[in-house]
Design an enzyme around this catalytic site. Structure first.
Site, short mmCIF file in Angstrom:
data_model
loop_
_atom_site.label_atom_id
_atom_site.label_comp_id
_atom_site.label_asym_id
_atom_site.label_seq_id
_atom_site.Cartn_x
_atom_site.Cartn_y
_atom_site.Cartn_z
N LYS A 121 0.82 -1.22 0.00
CA LYS A 121 0.00 0.00 0.00
C LYS A 121 0.85 1.26 0.00
O LYS A 121 0.46 2.27 -0.57
CB LYS A 121 -0.95 0.02 1.20
CG LYS A 121 -2.12 -0.93 1.04
CD LYS A 121 -3.25 -0.59 2.00
CE LYS A 121 -4.45 -1.50 1.77
NZ LYS A 121 -5.48 -1.34 2.79
N LYS A 204 -5.96 -8.95 -7.77
CA LYS A 204 -7.15 -9.18 -6.93
C LYS A 204 -8.30 -8.28 -7.36
O LYS A 204 -8.07 -7.12 -7.70
CB LYS A 204 -6.77 -8.83 -5.49
CG LYS A 204 -7.15 -9.87 -4.48
CD LYS A 204 -6.68 -9.48 -3.10
CE LYS A 204 -7.33 -8.21 -2.58
NZ LYS A 204 -7.24 -8.03 -1.13
N LYS A 207 -11.71 -2.82 -4.55
CA LYS A 207 -12.52 -1.60 -4.53
C LYS A 207 -11.78 -0.47 -5.23
O LYS A 207 -12.39 0.47 -5.72
CB LYS A 207 -12.77 -1.17 -3.09
CG LYS A 207 -13.71 -2.08 -2.32
CD LYS A 207 -13.68 -1.70 -0.83
CE LYS A 207 -14.48 -2.67 0.00
NZ LYS A 207 -14.06 -2.69 1.41
P1 AMP Z 1 -11.32 -5.06 2.00
O1 AMP Z 1 -12.19 -4.89 0.79
O2 AMP Z 1 -9.87 -5.06 1.62
O3 AMP Z 1 -11.67 -4.17 3.13
O4 AMP Z 1 -11.58 -6.54 2.52
C1 AMP Z 1 -12.72 -6.98 3.25
C2 AMP Z 1 -12.75 -8.48 3.30
O5 AMP Z 1 -12.94 -9.01 1.98
C3 AMP Z 1 -11.44 -9.14 3.80
O6 AMP Z 1 -11.75 -10.29 4.56
C4 AMP Z 1 -10.70 -9.50 2.53
O7 AMP Z 1 -9.80 -10.56 2.69
C5 AMP Z 1 -11.87 -9.87 1.62
N1 AMP Z 1 -11.54 -9.60 0.22
C6 AMP Z 1 -11.28 -8.40 -0.35
N2 AMP Z 1 -11.03 -8.52 -1.67
C7 AMP Z 1 -11.14 -9.84 -1.96
C8 AMP Z 1 -11.00 -10.63 -3.16
N3 AMP Z 1 -10.72 -10.08 -4.33
N4 AMP Z 1 -11.18 -11.96 -3.06
C9 AMP Z 1 -11.48 -12.53 -1.89
N5 AMP Z 1 -11.63 -11.87 -0.73
C10 AMP Z 1 -11.46 -10.55 -0.74
#
Ligand code: AMP
Ligand code: TRP
Length: 340
Positions: A121, A204, A207
């Site tokens: 990041k 990945k 968002k």
């Molecule tokens: P975040 O969007 O980074 O705040 O992640 C929130 C939750 O979603 C966490 O448990 C991440 O590990 C999961 N997560 C985020 N992006 C992915 C993705 N592309 N595939 C699987 N899990 C994800």
């Protein structure tokens, strides 16, 4: 009933969270939310919108407020029951920030220096990253340990942070000669734990990706979902009969993974079912499945968007319940450390 029996029947505690930094997407649903919903019956669950983590990178205040509500709506629409589970936002329980400070004094610089998420990041300009981004993992440890949670469902990318949480718990227990914090267990889904971008199978689904076509948002309607799947990158080879043959075809593997996760089937079974078919056929089937599985969620999202007072009420109720669980634990921590 003896004490032992009471302990045996009391439910273990689950904690998880996601940042309100943008639209919740299919990766969040398959990697996190779907798993959270499944755990509700067997565990006492706390699900948090981690707004204090979000501000480790700059957030416009109005957008942050809207995204916090939107994330809570995505939790509810995905099936989190706010009566059974505790749904709240992190900044509404000040003890998270307080325990994070205490953990900043327990964690070692060397441990934080190893965190790959910070390196990713912060990028090349790490001197310009916020100090908050650097200590992000100690706040995450505090989220979990403030409730003495036993299990933490997350995507694979969060495993290193959970190892750090265990290190902090262990060092705290050792330093103060107590058996206070439990050793948390990650709960990671095998199928669908990592959903990749629809435009680049090596990245990945995220968002923060600039391309809307890279992800399916939980607010997308059926036409948009179908369009994004139609436009997803693939190759011209047919689907093989086994998963192993997809190793060098990341985009193809990703679509098979998504299908399997949505259908609750192993990827091997999806390959057997579609062996020899081209991606035009497969995408049509995937599109139908995705719309069928996601449309109840997107419909509920639309309903909740029109009723922000309802979502705010749920967050307020959740914060009260979370606070009640956290307060006595924080008091014990003060006592152990010698804070008066
Ligand atoms: P975040 O969007 O980074 O705040 O992640 C929130 C939750 O979603 C966490 O448990 C991440 O590990 C999961 N997560 C985020 N992006 C992915 C993705 N592309 N595939 C699987 N899990 C994800
Ligand atoms: N760091 C997690 C992510 O980016 C979000 C998070 C914050 C979290 N605190 C947590 C996840 C506690 C599980 C438990 O996905």
């Amino acid at each position: 009933m003896g004490n032992k029996d009471i302990k045996k029947t009391s439910k273990e505690r689950v904690f998880s969270g996601a940042q309100p930094t943008g639209n919740m997407h299919l990766g969040n649903y398959l990697g996190a939310l779907k798993n959270w919903v499944r755990l509700q019956d067997d565990y006492e669950c706390l699900y948090c919108v981690v707004d204090l983590h979000a501000i480790t990178t700059f957030q416009d205040p109005k957008t942050l407020r809207a995204n916090t509500r939107e994330a809570a709506a995505a939790y509810i629409a995905s099936g989190i029951d706010p009566k059974t589970s505790i749904l709240f936002n992190q900044s509404a329980v000040p003890a998270h920030a307080e325990l994070a400070w205490i953990f900043n004094c327990v964690a070692r610089l060397g441990w934080l220096n190893r965190m790959t998420q910070f390196k990713d990041k912060a990028g090349k300009h790490k001197e310009r990253a916020s100090v908050g981004l650097y200590v992000y993992p100690t706040l995450m440890a505090s989220d979990i340990l403030l409730y003495k949670a036993d299990r933490v469902p997350v995507g694979e990318d969060q495993k290193q942070h959970l190892e750090l949480t265990r290190d902090i718990a262990q060092k705290f227990n050792n330093d103060f000669g107590v058996d206070f914090f439990p050793m948390v267990e990650p709960v990671i889904l095998k199928e669908g734990a990592r959903v990749m971008s629809l435009k680049d199978g090596t990245q990945k689904m995220s968002k923060s990706d600039a391309s809307e076509l890279s992800r399916i948002n939980l607010t997308d309607d059926a036409d948009t979902i179908a369009k994004k799947i139609r436009k997803a990158r693939t190759d011209s080879e047919p689907i093989p009969g086994d998963v192993e043959s997809l190793a060098a075809r990341p985009e193809a593997l990703n679509l098979i993974t998504i299908y399997g996760a949505l259908a609750d089937k192993p990827r091997a079974d999806v390959c057997t079912e579609f062996a020899g078919k081209g991606f035009a056929d497969f995408k049509a089937a995937l599109s139908d499945l995705a719309v069928a599985k996601l449309s109840p969620i997107t419909a509920e999202m639309a309903r909740l968007r029109a009723d922000p007072g309802y979502v705010d009420g749920i967050l307020k109720d959740g914060a009260g319940r979370a606070n009640a669980l956290a307060s006595p634990i924080l008091k014990d921590i003060h006592k152990i450390i010698g804070l008066t």
